[in-house]
Design an enzyme around this catalytic site. Structure first.
Site, short mmCIF file in Angstrom:
data_model
loop_
_atom_site.label_atom_id
_atom_site.label_comp_id
_atom_site.label_asym_id
_atom_site.label_seq_id
_atom_site.Cartn_x
_atom_site.Cartn_y
_atom_site.Cartn_z
CG ASN A 217 14.47 15.80 -49.94
OD1 ASN A 217 13.53 15.09 -49.63
ND2 ASN A 217 14.30 17.07 -50.30
CG ASP A 286 17.44 24.35 -47.98
OD1 ASP A 286 16.26 24.70 -47.77
OD2 ASP A 286 18.11 23.69 -47.15
CE LYS A 296 21.30 10.73 -70.50
NZ LYS A 296 21.76 9.56 -71.19
CG ASP A 313 11.76 29.55 -46.13
OD1 ASP A 313 10.61 29.08 -45.98
OD2 ASP A 313 12.68 29.36 -45.31
CE LYS A 348 12.38 28.90 -42.13
NZ LYS A 348 12.16 27.87 -43.14
#
Ligand code: CTP
Length: 412
Positions: A217, A286, A296, A313, A348
């Site tokens: 990300n 996630d 590859k 998590d 959480k």
């Protein structure tokens, strides 16, 4: 405005470069003195066109140094000694030219030489015309300096000496001093997190698809690294477990580099036992590919399906520890910020959550500025849009406040 006095004198080397805001250096020297700092001033050649060394000499009580190759001055405290003497190097104002020279690592005058020779934290308060500030060259220099751990205070928005409006005004001396939190840098008064261990996750994770490809990300690591620096400046022993990032570890922070979420989890769980605070600033993937290819992947199929499995998590795991650390999470939301963040805080079992809106105008992953809504059981505070380093300082202060409120018996 806080006027916290620091009883054990912190040694501040004030660099003044050549902009109209140099006139504020006089006030800055006076205010630093009022807060108990010992100040020595170095001026660039251009700064002397705006302010006389004599003024700053009278206010600081020390000879103002201007030249690198001044035999008389070097016979006293030479430039290497001066670089060693400083607990903090503050450059205010820092002009576009000075930032460029610092970013390039030049040592073509006394101030740039000292910036290279010192191991003390370097803080800049930029001041320039708003177009010069926004110029890509200046922004690139800014990013390079921040990546090296240089702290930037300001500039502020508003009327400029040239009659224009925009970002480029140097912060006022009191704003600079409040942001510096001199008390946390002095060794004598017991920084508020002295003796506490902090573990922070930062940056993105990379989840391998094959030996050369991955899912990741856009996290830069800026927020986690800046927070690590801010908490270290408050006396904590700080370790950052970081996914791949171009940033250097801030002054005094230990860096544990990892790639994947599973590696991050292992690195965190191996170190969490003796931690007092845990801050999850990483953008952990996630999901990860269930079975990364050993070789590859070739493009010999018309369609390729990826099977992903959920990553652990890490934050929830730490928060669930019996007698675990004070736990701070982050939440990035595109809507209903407060409601979603409060749900995460409760689900959480966190002590605090710092939430921000992403996908809009006001900040996010790969931006230099951000705003946060911070929630804890029974409380909330908004931290307004500001550069990530300044936001990190404000968040660090809030973390310290809440942590000490929960653990008053441990307060030193
Ligand atoms: N986090 C973590 N381990 C994960 C995922 C997230 O430690 N595997 C931490 C992040 O570092 C951050 C917080 O959890 O502090 C984010 O929580 P999360 O529920 O993942 O938020 P979002 O990614 O925004 O989730 P969602 O898509 O469900 O809104």
């Amino acid at each position: 405005m806080s006027t916290a006095f620091c009883p054990v004198s912190i040694k501040v080397l004030l660099g003044v470069s050549g902009g109209i805001a140099a006139y504020k250096a006089a006030e800055l020297v006076r205010r630093l003195g009022e807060r108990g700092a010992e100040v020595r001033v170095v001026m660039t050649a251009a700064a002397r066109s705006f302010m006389t060394p004599l003024t700053l000499q009278a206010l600081s009580g020390h000879e103002v140094r201007c030249d690198l190759l001044d035999p008389g001055a070097e016979a006293g405290m030479d430039h290497i000694e001066l670089a060693r003497w400083a607990d903090l190097v503050l450059v205010a104002p820092a002009t576009a030219d000075l930032m460029a020279r610092l970013a390039a690592g030049l040592a073509d005058d006394l101030l740039t030489t000292l910036a290279l020779a010192t191991t003390a934290p370097l803080v800049l308060a930029p001041a320039m015309n708003h177009r010069m500030w926004r110029h890509p060259a200046t922004q690139e220099n800014l990013a390079r300096l921040q990546d090296r751990g240089v702290r930037i205070l300001g500039p502020a928005q508003g009327d400029q000496a040239c009659g224009e409006q925009g970002p480029g005004r140097m912060l006022e001396p009191d704003e600079i001093l409040d942001a510096l939190a001199l008390g946390t840098l002095s060794s004598g008064i017991g920084p508020r997190l002295a003796g506490r261990r902090v573990l922070i996750t930062a940056g993105p994770t990379r989840e391998a698809l094959d030996p050369v490809r991955y899912i990741s990300n856009r996290s830069s690591g800026h927020m986690g690294y800046a927070l690590a620096g801010s908490l270290a400046a408050r006396g904590a022993e700080v370790v950052v477990v970081s996914g791949p990032s171009a940033l250097a570890a801030p002054h005094g922070v230990e860096l544990v580099p990892v790639e994947s979420a599973l590696e991050m989890e292992a690195a965190v769980m191996a170190r969490i036992g003796d931690c007092d605070l845990f801050v999850a600033a990483a953008a952990v993937s996630d999901y990860r590919p269930q079975a990364p290819a050993r070789q590859k992947i070739k493009k010999d199929q018309t369609e390729l399906n990826l099977r992903l499995v959920k990553n652990p998590d890490i934050l929830a795991q730490v928060a669930a520890l019996v007698q675990g650390p004070f736990t701070v999470g982050f939440a990035a939301e595109t809507q209903d910020l407060e409601a979603h963040a409060r749900t995460k805080l409760t689900a959480k079992g966190l002590d605090m959550i710092a939430a921000n809106l992403v996908g809009g105008e006001t900040g996010g992953f790969d931006r230099a500025e951000n705003a946060l809504l911070v929630l804890w059981p029974g409380g909330r505070r908004s931290l307004p849009l500001s550069p990530k380093a300044r936001l990190a300082d404000a968040l660090a202060d809030l973390i310290v406040e809440r942590y000490l409120a929960q653990a008053p018996s441990q307060d030193s």
